[in-house]
Design a protein around this motif. Sequence first.
Motif, short mmCIF file in Angstrom:
data_model
loop_
_atom_site.label_atom_id
_atom_site.label_comp_id
_atom_site.label_asym_id
_atom_site.label_seq_id
_atom_site.Cartn_x
_atom_site.Cartn_y
_atom_site.Cartn_z
N ALA A 94 -6.10 54.96 14.37
CA ALA A 94 -6.32 53.83 15.27
C ALA A 94 -7.12 52.72 14.57
O ALA A 94 -8.17 52.97 13.98
N GLY A 95 -6.56 51.51 14.61
CA GLY A 95 -7.22 50.36 14.03
C GLY A 95 -7.19 50.31 12.52
O GLY A 95 -7.85 49.45 11.90
N ARG A 96 -6.42 51.18 11.88
CA ARG A 96 -6.38 51.26 10.42
C ARG A 96 -5.00 50.89 9.86
O ARG A 96 -3.99 51.00 10.55
N ARG A 97 -5.00 50.50 8.59
CA ARG A 97 -3.76 50.24 7.87
C ARG A 97 -3.22 51.58 7.37
O ARG A 97 -3.95 52.35 6.72
N VAL A 98 -1.95 51.86 7.65
CA VAL A 98 -1.37 53.18 7.38
C VAL A 98 -0.13 53.03 6.50
O VAL A 98 0.69 52.12 6.71
N LEU A 99 0.03 53.95 5.55
CA LEU A 99 1.23 54.05 4.74
C LEU A 99 1.83 55.43 4.92
O LEU A 99 1.15 56.44 4.74
#
Length: 235
Positions: A94-99
């Motif tokens: 949540a609220g983070r940049r994800v790859l």
Amino acid sequence: MTPTEAGLREDPWVNGDRLTSAEYTEFIHAQTAVGPTPFVPEVQLHLAAEAFELWERTERELGGSDTPPPFWAFAWAGGQALARYVLDHPAVVAGRRVLDVAAGSGLVAIAAASSGALRVQASEIDRFAVTAISLNAAINAVSVTAELRDVLDGDGLDAEVVLAGDVFYERPMAARVLPMLSRARARGARVLVGDPGRMYLPRARFTALAEYEVPVVAALEDTEVKTSTVWELTT
């Protein structure tokens, strides 16, 4: 940005230029049906019924015998476990940049987007997969950027969380993906992997977070249920 500008390998399959975008989409619609993911029913995917027949049809469509297996058309055990964990523990993303690395159908990426990730990128070197990820994200009404891009020589871009479902299934893949995940962790990213007991996962470098009994396609796994673990890279 062209595939070459994006740093992709000079390979016609990776560059994905054998069919038009419309033809990739039409093929996926014709060869799959939309339905719930067995262990993650909240997520709908374009899923195929028969793996080997689909692989043969894909080769005929592309006019060659060097076509990768249709990983994009199935919900693999490690990906299902990781997607389940992300949906049940949304604070991870949540609220983070994800790859999502080697994203296949985009199941894990969709779970991350559904759990409130700030931005989700899904990387693949298979144009069918990139197309399927976009279609699947649209079905689930979430935003996922599907990229035809080989990211394994990097460190996970700028992602704060790097996710990888079922990537340790063969030695050459493990030899590329583990250093990439290690580089991502070294720069501060959290790295989570879903794995159903594949041979090439170096368990000593990971800490187990959760274990699930995941239903799978018996023709692909020689069983109807795979014990699958969500691991965090810790060393």
